[in-house]
Scaffold this motif. Structure first.
Motif, PDB file in Angstrom:
ATOM      1  N   GLY A 465       1.114  -0.948   0.105  1.00 17.15           N
ATOM      2  CA  GLY A 465       0.282   0.124   0.393  1.00 17.15           C
ATOM      3  C   GLY A 465       0.460   1.206   0.010  1.00 17.15           C
ATOM      4  N   LEU A 466      -0.331   2.416   0.172  1.00 15.12           N
ATOM      5  CA  LEU A 466       1.089   3.504   0.070  1.00 15.12           C
ATOM      6  C   LEU A 466       1.814   3.983   0.788  1.00 15.12           C
ATOM      7  CD1 LEU A 466       1.020   6.431  -1.704  1.00 15.12           C
ATOM      8  CD2 LEU A 466      -0.879   6.755   0.121  1.00 15.12           C
ATOM      9  N   TRP A 467       1.443   3.863   2.531  1.00 15.16           N
ATOM     10  CA  TRP A 467       1.921   4.095   3.048  1.00 15.16           C
ATOM     11  C   TRP A 467       3.445   3.333   2.912  1.00 15.16           C
ATOM     12  CZ3 TRP A 467       3.886   7.251   6.623  1.00 15.16           C
ATOM     13  CH2 TRP A 467       4.408   7.084   8.079  1.00 15.16           C
ATOM     14  N   ASN A 468       3.489   2.360   2.959  1.00 12.95           N
ATOM     15  CA  ASN A 468       4.572   0.946   2.724  1.00 12.95           C
ATOM     16  C   ASN A 468       5.592   1.616   1.550  1.00 12.95           C
ATOM     17  OD1 ASN A 468       4.705  -1.210   4.824  1.00 12.95           O
ATOM     18  ND2 ASN A 468       2.077  -1.232   4.569  1.00 12.95           N
ATOM     19  N   HIS A 469       4.964   1.981   0.402  1.00 13.30           N
ATOM     20  CA  HIS A 469       5.219   2.275  -0.545  1.00 13.30           C
ATOM     21  C   HIS A 469       6.425   3.241  -0.181  1.00 13.30           C
ATOM     22  CE1 HIS A 469       4.387  -0.024  -3.799  1.00 13.30           C
ATOM     23  NE2 HIS A 469       2.946  -0.018  -3.525  1.00 13.30           N
ATOM     24  N   LEU A 470       5.363   4.363   0.761  1.00  8.92           N
ATOM     25  CA  LEU A 470       6.696   6.069   1.702  1.00  8.92           C
ATOM     26  C   LEU A 470       7.595   4.940   2.221  1.00  8.92           C
ATOM     27  CD1 LEU A 470       3.847   8.496   1.957  1.00  8.92           C
ATOM     28  CD2 LEU A 470       5.470   8.392   0.217  1.00  8.92           C
ATOM     29  N   LYS A 471       7.512   4.123   3.179  1.00 13.23           N
ATOM     30  CA  LYS A 471       8.699   3.743   3.284  1.00 13.23           C
ATOM     31  C   LYS A 471      10.405   2.998   2.896  1.00 13.23           C
ATOM     32  CE  LYS A 471       7.396   1.668   7.699  1.00 13.23           C
ATOM     33  NZ  LYS A 471       6.718   0.582   8.955  1.00 13.23           N
ATOM     34  N   SER A 472       9.580   2.250   2.084  1.00 10.87           N
ATOM     35  CA  SER A 472      10.114   1.833   1.147  1.00 10.87           C
ATOM     36  C   SER A 472      11.232   2.786   0.223  1.00 10.87           C
ATOM     37  CB  SER A 472       9.393   1.127   0.229  1.00 10.87           C
ATOM     38  OG  SER A 472       9.833   0.106  -0.818  1.00 10.87           O
ATOM     39  N   GLY A 473      10.068   3.734   0.007  1.00  7.65           N
ATOM     40  CA  GLY A 473      11.568   4.828  -0.579  1.00  7.65           C
ATOM     41  C   GLY A 473      12.490   5.241   0.057  1.00  7.65           C
ATOM     42  N   PHE A 474      11.942   5.278   1.423  1.00  7.95           N
ATOM     43  CA  PHE A 474      12.766   5.765   2.986  1.00  7.95           C
ATOM     44  C   PHE A 474      13.943   5.150   3.271  1.00  7.95           C
ATOM     45  CE2 PHE A 474      13.725   6.346   7.078  1.00  7.95           C
ATOM     46  CZ  PHE A 474      13.944   7.427   7.612  1.00  7.95           C
ATOM     47  N   SER A 475      13.725   3.899   2.941  1.00  9.48           N
ATOM     48  CA  SER A 475      14.448   2.487   3.441  1.00  9.48           C
ATOM     49  C   SER A 475      15.955   2.728   2.118  1.00  9.48           C
ATOM     50  CB  SER A 475      14.106   1.250   3.549  1.00  9.48           C
ATOM     51  OG  SER A 475      13.489   1.387   4.768  1.00  9.48           O
ATOM     52  N   LYS A 476      15.469   2.683   0.932  1.00 10.43           N
ATOM     53  CA  LYS A 476      16.071   3.381   0.345  1.00 10.43           C
ATOM     54  C   LYS A 476      17.051   3.865  -0.376  1.00 10.43           C
ATOM     55  CE  LYS A 476      17.124   2.203  -5.244  1.00 10.43           C
ATOM     56  NZ  LYS A 476      15.578   2.664  -6.445  1.00 10.43           N
ATOM     57  N   LEU A 477      16.738   6.008   1.120  1.00 12.85           N
ATOM     58  CA  LEU A 477      17.101   6.992   0.138  1.00 12.85           C
ATOM     59  C   LEU A 477      17.851   6.482   1.826  1.00 12.85           C
ATOM     60  CD1 LEU A 477      17.829   9.772  -0.254  1.00 12.85           C
ATOM     61  CD2 LEU A 477      15.789  10.092   1.658  1.00 12.85           C
ATOM     62  N   MET A 478      17.559   5.667   2.408  1.00 12.30           N
ATOM     63  CA  MET A 478      18.629   5.749   3.860  1.00 12.30           C
ATOM     64  C   MET A 478      20.055   4.945   3.776  1.00 12.30           C
ATOM     65  SD  MET A 478      17.932   7.656   6.340  1.00 12.30           S
ATOM     66  CE  MET A 478      17.625   8.131   5.352  1.00 12.30           C
ATOM     67  N   PHE A 479      18.969   3.598   2.879  1.00 10.14           N
ATOM     68  CA  PHE A 479      20.676   2.874   1.872  1.00 10.14           C
ATOM     69  C   PHE A 479      21.737   3.351   1.474  1.00 10.14           C
ATOM     70  CE2 PHE A 479      22.313   0.160  -1.119  1.00 10.14           C
ATOM     71  CZ  PHE A 479      22.738  -0.879  -0.009  1.00 10.14           C
ATOM     72  N   GLN A 480      21.101   3.899   0.286  1.00 14.45           N
ATOM     73  CA  GLN A 480      21.904   4.742  -0.672  1.00 14.45           C
ATOM     74  C   GLN A 480      22.605   6.754  -0.123  1.00 14.45           C
ATOM     75  OE1 GLN A 480      18.907   5.869  -3.169  1.00 14.45           O
ATOM     76  NE2 GLN A 480      19.456   4.562  -5.176  1.00 14.45           N
ATOM     77  N   THR A 481      22.344   6.658   1.637  1.00 15.48           N
ATOM     78  CA  THR A 481      22.937   8.013   2.091  1.00 15.48           C
ATOM     79  C   THR A 481      23.828   7.355   2.815  1.00 15.48           C
ATOM     80  OG1 THR A 481      20.708   9.201   2.412  1.00 15.48           O
ATOM     81  CG2 THR A 481      22.353   9.482   3.305  1.00 15.48           C
ATOM     82  N   THR A 482      23.132   5.520   3.701  1.00 15.13           N
ATOM     83  CA  THR A 482      24.380   4.959   4.669  1.00 15.13           C
ATOM     84  C   THR A 482      25.515   5.002   3.209  1.00 15.13           C
ATOM     85  OG1 THR A 482      23.019   4.495   5.656  1.00 15.13           O
ATOM     86  CG2 THR A 482      24.580   3.266   5.939  1.00 15.13           C
ATOM     87  N   LEU A 483      25.513   4.303   2.470  1.00  8.88           N
ATOM     88  CA  LEU A 483      26.400   3.903   1.754  1.00  8.88           C
ATOM     89  C   LEU A 483      28.004   5.360   1.423  1.00  8.88           C
ATOM     90  CD1 LEU A 483      25.761   0.748  -0.447  1.00  8.88           C
ATOM     91  CD2 LEU A 483      27.138   0.844   1.622  1.00  8.88           C
ATOM     92  N   ALA A 484      27.251   6.415   0.854  1.00  8.69           N
ATOM     93  CA  ALA A 484      27.783   7.166   0.685  1.00  8.69           C
ATOM     94  C   ALA A 484      28.283   7.927   1.449  1.00  8.69           C
ATOM     95  CB  ALA A 484      26.611   8.924  -0.427  1.00  8.69           C
ATOM     96  N   MET A 485      28.177   8.138   2.578  1.00  2.66           N
ATOM     97  CA  MET A 485      29.156   8.243   3.916  1.00  2.66           C
ATOM     98  C   MET A 485      29.872   7.863   4.282  1.00  2.66           C
ATOM     99  SD  MET A 485      27.281  11.010   4.532  1.00  2.66           S
ATOM    100  CE  MET A 485      28.371  11.083   6.462  1.00  2.66           C
ATOM    101  N   ILE A 486      29.688   6.163   4.156  1.00  2.00           N
ATOM    102  CA  ILE A 486      30.923   4.823   3.687  1.00  2.00           C
ATOM    103  C   ILE A 486      31.983   5.395   3.231  1.00  2.00           C
ATOM    104  CG2 ILE A 486      31.540   3.077   4.484  1.00  2.00           C
ATOM    105  CD1 ILE A 486      29.096   2.285   5.113  1.00  2.00           C
ATOM    106  N   SER A 487      31.450   5.729   2.450  1.00  2.00           N
ATOM    107  CA  SER A 487      32.219   5.931   0.753  1.00  2.00           C
ATOM    108  C   SER A 487      33.101   7.597   1.099  1.00  2.00           C
ATOM    109  CB  SER A 487      31.756   6.192  -0.527  1.00  2.00           C
ATOM    110  OG  SER A 487      31.155   5.322  -0.665  1.00  2.00           O
ATOM    111  N   LEU A 488      32.936   8.660   1.581  1.00  2.00           N
ATOM    112  CA  LEU A 488      33.314   9.544   1.698  1.00  2.00           C
ATOM    113  C   LEU A 488      34.438   8.844   3.255  1.00  2.00           C
ATOM    114  CD1 LEU A 488      33.519  12.309   1.949  1.00  2.00           C
ATOM    115  CD2 LEU A 488      31.530  12.972   3.183  1.00  2.00           C
ATOM    116  N   SER A 489      33.700   8.418   3.728  1.00  2.00           N
ATOM    117  CA  SER A 489      34.833   8.129   5.043  1.00  2.00           C
ATOM    118  C   SER A 489      35.849   6.842   4.431  1.00  2.00           C
ATOM    119  CB  SER A 489      33.976   7.223   5.994  1.00  2.00           C
ATOM    120  OG  SER A 489      33.371   8.000   6.391  1.00  2.00           O
ATOM    121  N   PHE A 490      35.624   6.263   3.455  1.00  2.00           N
ATOM    122  CA  PHE A 490      36.275   5.509   3.221  1.00  2.00           C
ATOM    123  C   PHE A 490      37.757   6.550   2.312  1.00  2.00           C
ATOM    124  CE2 PHE A 490      38.571   3.572  -1.259  1.00  2.00           C
ATOM    125  CZ  PHE A 490      38.838   1.886  -0.305  1.00  2.00           C
TER     126      PHE A 490
END
Length: 538
Positions: A465-490
């Motif tokens: 449903g819509l709410w879970n699609h929003l949560k899904s998008g947020f999870s993907k954003l968090m995943f990409q942000t986390t990896l971006a921060m690790i890449s920056l640290s690297f």
């Protein structure tokens, strides 16, 4: 006089039986009985020492030193599979720093002499090696705990590597496994730690490692799965010559290459360390997150690098120890990785609990081989002897709680964890040329499916449903942000590493920095352990 004569005869008879038994055990059973008696005696000594001296009135560090030295001496004297046991101890980072002496067991083991090798060929083939091969060098080029390797040439001129199992292994393994079970059962009862749950699983895989027919099959399965990926040009498994192989002798393609452990040789021959390490991380990530058939001993001695058509190619050796993961575990493990990086704590906690694990911090840190903590920043403090005792007692309680529901814990984690630790240590040894964490996380996400919101009733595959699609998008954003921060640290770490080499000739790589942070993290989770600087060297 006759009485003394009878006593003398009895003493002589008993002595003769003792000497005969000793000789039989030594020369026909490779000292199996003596080795197990040493093990049991050592176990009793250690148990008594801990029971009497693990308290606030004793020197805990001295206790750990005594015990570590006793176990190390036992492993060295008994040899064979005991070397494997000792290497497993060396790979456990949360043990006290006194146990780092077990890293000495990773050195080359002694070779067996020519007449012993001749006897093995007679038993396996009914003839000597020189009648099978055009040429056979009886001087081994490498030796490990279970086998040694010789260089030979087939009748058609093909150069091959011949792996010959040491003769004592088949005689000793049955009783070694029984003794192993007795010891860990006793430790479980004495110290109230769940240890015996893994005995069947570990024994099965150790037995598989001593069967070269099984190793040959593993090698071919490994190559088959590699051929299904884009890595097939860059990863190679030596061909097995089945007609020259048995359960205790295996003949494979000879590979001229550089050992991964020889970093300077790789550099001198213009072999790209980032390319090599990127390939290594990807091939094992594919095994873990897609295939579920995982090489569990990828230490530097089991990886060669050569050039083919001008490009580096990784060659994987020693395929005796593999773990076959269930599809359910592969799915859950990939999802677990993905959820940790997308900050989906509900999903990661739910998966951990389904494995019988309540302590998410510990399993997350062990899984990623990097610090992971859902709570506050880490702080370390000095402790007194009394504090040290209390802290280590609390650590034992935490570990006991961590392994409380062993029936649900996937046993695949034992050997998958070994693979991850070896890969991390290899990256560190080469100066951390790649961002191992991001490579693994991306592979996990790719194989866990495209749906990012995973905290519902299933891991993937349904719409919410819509709410879970929003949560899904947020999870993907968090995943990409986390990896971006690790890449920056690297990248930042690489800059400081380069500057450090320019200024002082030394520079800490990304794995060094993570090891330092992880050490502090584990010390906070297992207080009093004072984990040594080299604890994660693999």
């Amino acid at each position: 006089m006759s009485r003394y004569l009878k006593i003398t005869k009895r003493i002589g008879l008993i002595g003769g039986i003792g000497v005969a038994g000793w000789a039989l055990d030594k020369y026909f059973y490779y000292s199996t009985i003596q080795r197990n008696v040493k093990t049991l005696v050592t176990g009793v000594i250690i148990s008594i020492d801990y029971k009497l001296n693990f308290n606030e009135h004793s020197d805990i560090n001295a206790l750990h030193t005594r015990v570590a030295n006793l176990i190390l001496d036992l492993c060295k004297n008994n040899g064979g599979l005991y070397i494997k046991f000792g290497q497993q101890i060396a790979s456990v980072p949360v043990l006290p720093p006194q146990y780092n002496i077990f890293k000495a067991l990773f050195d080359n083991a002694p070779c067996v002499e020519k007449k012993v090798v001749e006897r093995i060929f007679l038993e396996e083939f009914g003839t000597l090696a020189q009648n099978i091969y055009e040429d056979f060098d009886y001087e081994a080029i490498a030796s490990a705990s279970i086998a040694q390797v010789h260089k030979a040439k087939l009748k058609d001129g093909t150069v091959v590597a011949v792996k010959v199992q040491k003769p004592e292994i088949q005689k000793q393994i049955y009783w070694d496994m029984i003794c192993y079970r007795v010891v860990i059962y006793a430790l479980e009862k004495l110290f109230d730690l769940p240890l015996y749950w893994s005995a069947d699983y570990i024994e099965f895989h150790l037995r598989q490692e001593t069967d070269f027919i099984n190793e040959a099959k593993n090698a071919e399965i490994c190559q088959h799965h590699i051929n299904q990926t884009d890595l097939k040009k860059y990863v190679h498994v030596p061909k097995v010559y089945h007609e020259y192989s048995t359960k205790r002798v295996m003949t494979t393609e000879w590979i001229d290459g550089f050992s991964l452990a020889k970093k300077q040789e790789l550099v001198d021959n213009n072999i790209s360390l980032p390319f090599v390490m990127d390939t290594i991380v990807k091939v094992f990530a594919d095994q873990i997150f897609r295939v579920g058939f995982v090489h569990c001993d990828p230490h530097p001695g089991n990886i060669l690098v050569r050039k083919t058509n001008g490009a580096p190619q990784v060659v994987l050796l020693d395929h005796g120890l593999y773990v076959r993961c269930t599809p359910k575990f592969v799915d859950e493990y990939a999802t677990f990785w993905k959820s940790l990086f997308s900050l989906d704590i509900d999903a990661s906690s739910r998966i951990a609990k389904s494995w019988g694990i309540e302590d998410l911090n510990v399993i997350a840190t062990a899984t990623l081989a990097r610090p992971w903590r859902a709570g506050k920043p880490i702080h370390s403090t000095k402790t007194t002897i009394t504090d040290l005792f209390e802290a280590q007692k609390n650590s034992k309680n935490r570990l006991s709680k961590f392994l409380k529901n062993t029936e649900s814990l996937p046993k695949e984690l034992i050997f998958v964890g070994r693979n991850l630790n070896c890969v991390r240590a290899n990256n560190k040894m080469l100066g951390s040329p790649v961002n191992r964490i991001n490579i693994m996380a991306n592979c996990a996400a790719e194989n866990a499916g495209l749906k990012w919101q995973t905290s519902g009733n299933t891991f993937r595959g349904e719409e919410y449903g819509l709410w879970n699609h929003l949560k899904s998008g947020f999870s993907k954003l968090m995943f990409q942000t986390t990896l971006a921060m690790i890449s920056l640290s690297f990248k930042i770490t690489q800059i400081f590493q380069y500057l450090g080499k320019l200024i002082s000739g030394k520079g800490s790589g990304f794995e060094d920095v993570m090891d330092s942070n992880m050490r502090r993290n584990l010390e906070s989770m297992f207080p009093g352990m004072n984990i040594n600087e080299s604890a994660f060297d693999g």
